[in-house]
Design a protein around this motif. Sequence first.
Motif, short mmCIF file in Angstrom:
data_model
loop_
_atom_site.label_atom_id
_atom_site.label_comp_id
_atom_site.label_asym_id
_atom_site.label_seq_id
_atom_site.Cartn_x
_atom_site.Cartn_y
_atom_site.Cartn_z
N ASP A 49 3.71 40.56 27.67
CA ASP A 49 4.56 40.70 28.83
C ASP A 49 5.56 39.55 28.92
O ASP A 49 5.19 38.40 29.13
N ARG A 50 6.83 39.86 28.78
CA ARG A 50 7.85 38.81 28.80
C ARG A 50 8.26 38.41 30.22
O ARG A 50 9.01 37.46 30.40
N ASP A 51 7.75 39.11 31.21
CA ASP A 51 8.13 38.84 32.59
C ASP A 51 7.25 37.79 33.28
O ASP A 51 7.38 37.57 34.48
N ARG A 72 15.91 33.48 28.08
CA ARG A 72 14.57 32.90 27.99
C ARG A 72 14.47 32.03 26.74
O ARG A 72 15.05 32.35 25.70
#
Length: 142
Positions: A46-48, A16
Amino acid sequence: MAEGQGVIGTVEEDGRPVIWRFLDVTPTDEQREQLQWLTIISWKYDRDVRNGMPPEDVNQSMVALEEAIEDAVVEEGFCYALSSRTGNGLKELNYYIRDRDTFIERFNAALAGHPRYPVEITFYHDPEWQELQLTRAKFEGA
């Protein structure tokens, strides 16, 4: 961050993008002597979603936090704004400061009237300013 002296770059972390901004100015000996505490303000999200970037509403809150610190703490000459990073589920603001208690007092005063932000503040004694060197190393040769 001082005008005309900032560097913006992107690195990849866990597949990412992570956007870095940092001040590429060599501090004076006086600054190094007076500002020996590396202060890291961390905001996890939230990294998603959004390929690891914060949702727009969260990003706007992050900008408000950073601007409040810039206006009420950095502009007062109390600290040196080193860098910020955004991506892969983490926003970090890094500063070199003189005194932890006074920083917290100014930080809280700067944010009076703001909503409570989900941040953690960590202090590290870094009299050699090693974090500045590590940050610069990420972009050497770029």
